[in-house]
Scaffold this motif. Structure first.
Motif: not given
Ligand code: IPD
Ligand code: CA
Ligand code: CA
Ligand code: CA
Length: 264
Positions: A92-93, A190, A103, A95
């Protein structure tokens, strides 16, 4: 030699908590954000530093284990023999960059391709979802209950809007009726957290058309340990060294969705 899963579990938890604290500390610093395969595929210095932190610790403590990591600091893994850690330092980079929340750190530890340990750590909420094969799954210290069957009409399903609009991987008309019939849909950005939510009963299913092994490795062990079903969209087992479509669900619901919406 007998594998000491308790010891591996102990170190994994310790490193995850430490990595989480390091990530939280970076919120006060300036991030370096770069793109990888295309303009929306982001990576930061924190993704890289976190992966290296795990790999250095694993190599020092368990020199005969191998590591597959998203950012490429691990080993070149082409087989599943022995013990393999599959790591996503930040799932979830996008985010992480845009929201500083939603993340997770995701880790699965496999022995000859069998998921033995699974972790998804929600760094901001300080929620560690952890499972050991045959020993149950936990959210921090609380045991997670076995998943009960549910029907589509009462199900909360995680699904990205991409898959019901024009896209390269699935005809939008396949999943649109499921979106209509479900009680509700969600999308968190994510995959690891979405799988952990299914394991914890916060979601009933999660469907996506393409994930890499590090996206689903931790969640796979978690969900299976509470009696959830993890397959590709066509009901087949996931392949650990390839990209897969992923369909994670409570029992009952998995069958209903496959029968009524996918195989028609
Ligand atoms: C991504 C997230 C996202 C999923 C993408 C993944 P990353 O992982 O899991 O939810 O839809 O396919 O690539 O790149 O943030 O680790
Ligand atoms: Ca990525
Ligand atoms: Ca990921
Ligand atoms: Ca990642």
């Amino acid at each position: 030699m007998q594998v000491k899963w308790e010891e591996i579990d102990h170190y994994a938890r310790q490193w995850i908590r430490e990595a989480g604290a390091r990530i939280r500390a970076t919120f006060a610093e300036k991030l370096t954000v770069e793109t990888k395969s295309h303009r929306n595929d982001l990576v930061t210095n924190v993704d890289r530093e976190t992966e290296r932190f795990f790999i250095e610790n694993i190599r020092k403590t368990f020199p005969d284990h191998r590591v597959l990591g998203e950012e490429g600091f691990g080993d070149n893994i082409t087989t599943l023999e022995g013990i393999v850690w599959i790591i996503d330092p930040i799932d979830g980079t996008m985010n992480f960059v845009h929201q500083q929340r939603n993340f997770a750190i995701s880790i699965g530890v496999f022995e000859k391709g069998v998921g033995m340990l699974g972790y998804v750590y929600d760094v901001v909420q300080d929620e560690l979802y952890a499972a050991r094969k045959g020993e149950g799954a936990f959210l921090n210290d609380k045991p997670l209950s076995p998943l009960e069957p549910v029907s589509v009409s009462e199900a909360l399903i995680s699904l990205n809007a991409t898959w019901v609009t024009e896209n390269k991987r699935i005809d939008p008309s396949v999943l649109a009726p499921l979106v209509k019939d479900a009680r509700g849909t969600r999308s968190y950005g994510s995959a690891a957290l979405e799988m952990a939510y299914v394991a914890a009963g916060r979601l009933d299913a999660y469907i996506t058309m393409r994930l890499s092994p590090w996206d689903f490795a931790g969640g796979l062990v978690l969900v299976q340990e509470v009696g959830g079903i993890v397959t590709n969209l066509y009901g087949e087992p996931l392949r650990l060294l390839e990209r897969n479509s992923v369909f994670v669900s409570k029992p009952g619901l998995h069958e209903e969705i496959l029968k009524k919406y996918i195989h028609h």
